[in-house]
Design a protein around this motif. Structure first.
Motif, mmCIF file in Angstrom:
data_model
loop_
_atom_site.group_PDB
_atom_site.id
_atom_site.type_symbol
_atom_site.label_atom_id
_atom_site.label_comp_id
_atom_site.label_asym_id
_atom_site.label_seq_id
_atom_site.Cartn_x
_atom_site.Cartn_y
_atom_site.Cartn_z
ATOM 1 N N MET A 124 0.845 -1.205 0.000
ATOM 2 C CA MET A 124 0.000 0.000 0.000
ATOM 3 C C MET A 124 0.879 1.254 0.000
ATOM 4 O O MET A 124 0.557 2.245 -0.660
ATOM 5 C CB MET A 124 -0.928 0.009 1.222
ATOM 6 C CG MET A 124 -2.107 -0.943 1.142
ATOM 7 S SD MET A 124 -3.192 -0.711 -0.293
ATOM 8 C CE MET A 124 -3.984 0.851 0.099
ATOM 9 N N ALA A 125 1.995 1.202 0.720
ATOM 10 C CA ALA A 125 2.891 2.378 0.767
ATOM 11 C C ALA A 125 3.455 2.651 -0.631
ATOM 12 O O ALA A 125 3.558 3.813 -1.051
ATOM 13 C CB ALA A 125 4.004 2.133 1.772
ATOM 14 N N GLN A 126 3.791 1.578 -1.354
ATOM 15 C CA GLN A 126 4.307 1.771 -2.717
ATOM 16 C C GLN A 126 3.239 2.365 -3.636
ATOM 17 O O GLN A 126 3.505 3.263 -4.431
ATOM 18 C CB GLN A 126 4.765 0.426 -3.292
ATOM 19 C CG GLN A 126 6.102 -0.040 -2.787
ATOM 20 C CD GLN A 126 6.453 -1.365 -3.423
ATOM 21 O OE1 GLN A 126 5.772 -2.368 -3.198
ATOM 22 N NE2 GLN A 126 7.494 -1.380 -4.225
ATOM 23 N N VAL A 127 2.038 1.853 -3.514
ATOM 24 C CA VAL A 127 0.944 2.336 -4.364
ATOM 25 C C VAL A 127 0.625 3.797 -4.027
ATOM 26 O O VAL A 127 0.358 4.615 -4.903
ATOM 27 C CB VAL A 127 -0.304 1.423 -4.199
ATOM 28 C CG1 VAL A 127 -1.512 2.003 -4.905
ATOM 29 C CG2 VAL A 127 0.002 0.024 -4.713
ATOM 30 N N ALA A 133 2.541 9.802 -8.400
ATOM 31 C CA ALA A 133 3.717 10.033 -9.251
ATOM 32 C C ALA A 133 3.347 9.845 -10.721
ATOM 33 O O ALA A 133 3.770 10.619 -11.592
ATOM 34 C CB ALA A 133 4.848 9.086 -8.850
ATOM 35 N N ILE A 134 2.544 8.856 -11.011
ATOM 36 C CA ILE A 134 2.115 8.632 -12.406
ATOM 37 C C ILE A 134 1.179 9.760 -12.836
ATOM 38 O O ILE A 134 1.344 10.351 -13.909
ATOM 39 C CB ILE A 134 1.423 7.255 -12.551
ATOM 40 C CG1 ILE A 134 2.421 6.138 -12.288
ATOM 41 C CG2 ILE A 134 0.798 7.107 -13.948
ATOM 42 C CD1 ILE A 134 1.782 4.776 -12.123
ATOM 43 N N HIS A 135 0.209 10.066 -11.986
ATOM 44 C CA HIS A 135 -0.743 11.122 -12.345
ATOM 45 C C HIS A 135 -0.036 12.462 -12.594
ATOM 46 O O HIS A 135 -0.458 13.246 -13.445
ATOM 47 C CB HIS A 135 -1.792 11.302 -11.239
ATOM 48 C CG HIS A 135 -2.896 10.284 -11.315
ATOM 49 N ND1 HIS A 135 -3.564 9.816 -10.212
ATOM 50 C CD2 HIS A 135 -3.448 9.637 -12.369
ATOM 51 C CE1 HIS A 135 -4.474 8.936 -10.574
ATOM 52 N NE2 HIS A 135 -4.431 8.814 -11.884
ATOM 53 N N ALA A 136 1.050 12.718 -11.849
ATOM 54 C CA ALA A 136 1.763 13.991 -11.987
ATOM 55 C C ALA A 136 2.476 14.078 -13.332
ATOM 56 O O ALA A 136 2.682 15.161 -13.849
ATOM 57 C CB ALA A 136 2.760 14.156 -10.845
#
Ligand code: SF4
Length: 332
Positions: A124-127, A133-136
């Motif tokens: 969950m921490a990775q997600v 990060a992807i959305h940015a």
């Protein structure tokens, strides 16, 4: 006299948008080889009428590969079998780069997958880090496939902006115990209900060729239809060395195409996606037949543990079939 099932499909599914029920699906799965083309034709008309000509393109990436504690007998990522898949974790920059490459193919969906029973705090921490990060940096919808969810985990994924969650039923309820013994069909179903309730799109599919009977294949299609999924990934068994299903045969092309037609006729409105195993079972010709037989979405690039085709091959096929790739603005 009993009506022909494809005439029924014409009136019920094509004209009224009402999917075939279980007994009707079974009739499609039992059609003789010489009627497969006709079934695909009706399924294609249904797809064009209720979904349109666009094709949804998706890429998948594995955040955590292998070492799964579960025992799904088809899966080379189970840590319980001696397979060549080794446990690997991907870092966040690699994940963002994978999303960028996926978006560059025209894909609108990027699905983060992990081989787990359900996410632990570390995952969950990775997600939590990966999705923003992807959305940015990349214009793409982010989906996740992380196994069985608690309510808190589901809420957090929704709040992170995960718009679709994948969790497959894999096979029919009556056959599930022959395929998985470490969790139940009902546990999978509960996660799907939670995802729907939380407002994320539901992606739920299965695998053809696990040794299920045609009756059980029809049962799977009907049970999927009951879930009313936004997307159904349709996989065909690619028997992996070292798994309990290593000696099963991949389904033959005619059976796979009957399933494509039947699943489309059971679910006229859903995104029906070609997923794993299609290259082995269908080859180029069969892939093309399915694309004009009810399929309206593809996964580009490689699957989790097996190689797919190059994205260019699939995109060239779509261009050749004059099927536009769905744009991001139409998926939101
Ligand atoms: S299908 Fe998913 S839950 Fe089952 S063994 Fe593979 S990775 Fe684990």
């Amino acid at each position: 006299m009993a009506l022909d099932i494809l005439d029924v499909a014409h009136d019920q599914v094509l004209a009224r948008g009402v999917g075939l029920h279980q007994a009707q699906i079974l009739e499609v799965l039992r059609l003789p080889d010489e009627r497969v083309a006709q079934a695909l034709e009706v399924a294609h008309e249904v797809r064009m009428r209720w979904c349109g000509p666009e094709v949804e393109v998706e890429g998948i990436v594995s955040l955590k590969t292998g070492g799964c504690p579960e025992d799904c007998h088809f899966c080379s990522q189970s840590g319980r079998f001696e397979t060549s898949v080794r446990a690997v974790r991907l870092d966040i920059p690699s994940l963002v780069e994978a999303a960028r490459q996926t978006a560059a193919t025209g894909a609108t969906e990027f699905c983060i997958v992990a081989a787990v029973r359900g996410p632990d705090e570390r995952l969950m921490a990775q997600v939590r880090e990966a999705v923003p990060a992807i959305h940015a940096e990349v214009e793409i919808n982010v989906a996740c496939s992380l196994g069985i969810l608690s309510r808190e985990q589901g809420e957090e994924l929704r709040d992170l902006g995960v718009h679709r969650y994948n969790h497959n039923l894999e096979t029919s309820r009556s056959f599930f115990g022959e395929v998985v013994t470490t969790h139940t069909w009902e546990e999978r179903h509960q996660t799907l209900e939670l995802v729907r309730e939380l407002g994320m799109e539901v992606c739920c599919g299965g695998i053809i060729g696990l040794g299920e009977s045609l009756e059980q294949r029809a049962e799977l299609a009907a049970q999927l239809a009951d879930v009313e999924p936004d997307e159904v990934p349709l996989n065909f068994l690619d028997p992996r060395p070292g798994t309990p299903f290593a000696d099963l045969r991949a389904p033959d092309a005619a059976d796979a195409l009957r399933a494509v037609a039947a699943f489309r006729l059971a679910m006229p409105h859903t995104v029906l996606r070609y997923a794993g195993g299609r290259e082995l079972t269908l080859g180029d010709l069969g892939t093309r037949q399915g694309m004009t037989g009810g399929i309206n979405a593809v996964i580009v690039g490689n699957y989790l543990t097996t190689l797919g085709r190059s994205p260019q091959e699939d995109l060239a096929l779509l261009a050749d079939l004059r099927m536009p790739v769905k744009e991001l603005s139409k998926t939101l």
